[in-house]
Write an enzyme that holds these catalytic residues in place. Structure first.
Site, short mmCIF file in Angstrom:
data_model
loop_
_atom_site.label_atom_id
_atom_site.label_comp_id
_atom_site.label_asym_id
_atom_site.label_seq_id
_atom_site.Cartn_x
_atom_site.Cartn_y
_atom_site.Cartn_z
NE ARG A 51 -1.98 -2.16 2.81
CZ ARG A 51 -2.09 -3.62 2.51
NH1 ARG A 51 -3.18 -3.71 1.79
NH2 ARG A 51 -1.04 -4.45 2.78
CB THR A 52 3.31 2.49 2.15
OG1 THR A 52 2.78 2.14 3.32
CG2 THR A 52 4.01 4.06 2.44
CE LYS A 80 26.21 -2.61 -8.39
NZ LYS A 80 26.28 -1.67 -9.23
NE ARG A 101 7.44 1.09 4.57
CZ ARG A 101 5.96 0.38 4.48
NH1 ARG A 101 5.87 -0.67 4.13
NH2 ARG A 101 5.21 1.16 4.96
CG HIS A 129 4.19 4.20 8.43
ND1 HIS A 129 4.07 5.32 7.36
CD2 HIS A 129 3.82 3.08 7.97
CE1 HIS A 129 3.52 4.23 6.28
NE2 HIS A 129 3.34 2.95 6.51
C1 NCD Z 1 2.29 -0.86 8.20
C2 NCD Z 1 3.77 -0.50 8.18
O1 NCD Z 1 4.35 -0.68 7.18
O2 NCD Z 1 4.15 -0.24 9.12
N1 NCD Z 1 1.51 -0.96 6.72
C3 NCD Z 1 1.48 0.02 6.09
O3 NCD Z 1 2.19 0.69 5.67
N2 NCD Z 1 0.14 0.18 5.67
C4 NCD Z 1 1.82 -1.74 9.15
C5 NCD Z 1 2.32 -3.31 9.07
O4 NCD Z 1 3.16 -3.47 8.18
O5 NCD Z 1 1.80 -3.97 10.02
#
Ligand code: NCD
Length: 305
Positions: A51-52, A80, A101, A129
């Site tokens: 999703r993100t 690398k 991320r 997040h």
């Molecule tokens: C979350 C995350 O990556 O922290 N997911 C997300 O981005 N919607 C929650 C999770 O992974 O449990």
């Protein structure tokens, strides 16, 4: 130039403005279809995501821009041995904005110090997040009509769950908030958040282990997955993973307007039989994630429509 590292990077007024913009985008998507013509978003994902990453990409595409990036450390020069600071110097030459991320807490912060483009923290280890929090705030505001004056249950892995950490940081700034922290002893909310965020801001909270005990009082329930990838050993994860399972029987204990949120992905913590309950809001929540990320990209790029 602004970055987004934590939800506190925006004042409450700025957040309201961003959520208003996201709602306008939801209502009038065509108006924004060319707002980012010629702009590029890079997604730098050193950790798995569905999703993100894809909602950032969908957001930029919906705005008329284009996208590039990598979806695992192995497919980038990190494999690398390249540092985050060198990678961001590179990406600054190619893109106008980026979302990162990383499994290490603070990596996006290091990136923004060496970046000449806005950096969005798309999740850093067990820390923060913030774009999920924007999504959660828009969801709560849309469903409840307001933010503040409510009792929120946060359930599951409160120790490693970065979405919970960011959400608490953001919500303590609204009046009349109360939190019920529902977790096994080993997955309690870290002390630094209990003391430095909740207690310092005089926000009432209680900690309970049984979900059934908390359910009747809640205005909103935020479920989370046990964060397998942050455990030091498999045995502990296996012992914890099915600690909470929200099912139709437990939903009977809750108020008629107690919405259930979850950042997703879900594993076993919400039974699929809950999906048809009108209070299940987690699929709507992911749709809101696109609108807030569109609003965020416009805000960080200082584009007015
Ligand atoms: C979350 C995350 O990556 O922290 N997911 C997300 O981005 N919607 C929650 C999770 O992974 O449990």
């Amino acid at each position: 130039m602004r970055h987004l590292m934590s939800p506190l990077d925006f004042s409450v007024e700025e957040l309201d403005k961003l959520l208003d913009l996201a709602s306008d985008i939801e209502a009038n998507p065509k108006k924004y279809a060319h707002a980012c013509d010629g702009k590029k978003l890079a997604t730098l994902f050193y950790e798995p995501s569905t999703r993100t990453r894809l909602s950032h990409e969908a957001a930029m595409l919906n705005l008329g821009g284009s996208i590039m990036g990598f979806s695992s450390a192995e497919s980038s020069s990190a494999a690398k041995g390249e540092s985050v600071s060198d990678t961001i110097r590179t990406i600054s030459c190619y893109a106008d904005i980026c979302a990162m991320r990383h499994p290490k807490e603070g990596a996006p912060m290091v990136a923004c110090q060496h970046s000449s483009i806005p950096v969005i923290n798309a999740g850093d280890g067990g820390h923060q997040h913030p774009t999920q929090t924007l999504t959660d705030l828009m969801t709560i505001r849309s469903l409840k009509g307001h933010l503040g004056n409510m009792t929120i249950g946060l359930c599951g892995d409160l120790k490693f769950g970065r979405t919970v950490h960011s959400l608490i940081n953001a919500l303590v700034r609204y009046p009349g908030m109360k939190f019920v922290l529902i977790s096994p002893e080993e997955l309690r909310l870290p002390g630094y958040i209990r003391h430095d965020v909740l207690e310092k801001n005089h926000v009432p909270y209680e900690e309970v282990v049984r979900l059934e005990d908390a359910l009747p009082d809640l205005d909103l329930l935020y479920m989370t997955r046990v964060q397998k990838e942050r455990f030091f050993n498999e045995e502990d994860y296996v012992r914890m993973k099915d600690f909470y399972i929200l099912d139709a029987k437990k939903m009977k204990l809750a108020k008629d307007d107690m919405y259930v949120l979850h950042p997703l992905p879900r594993v076993n913590e919400i039974s699929t039989e809950v999906d048809d309950d009108p209070r299940a809001a987690y699929f709507k929540q992911m749709q809101y994630g696109v609108y807030v990320r569109m609003a965020l990209i416009l805000t960080l790029l200082e584009i007015e429509v």
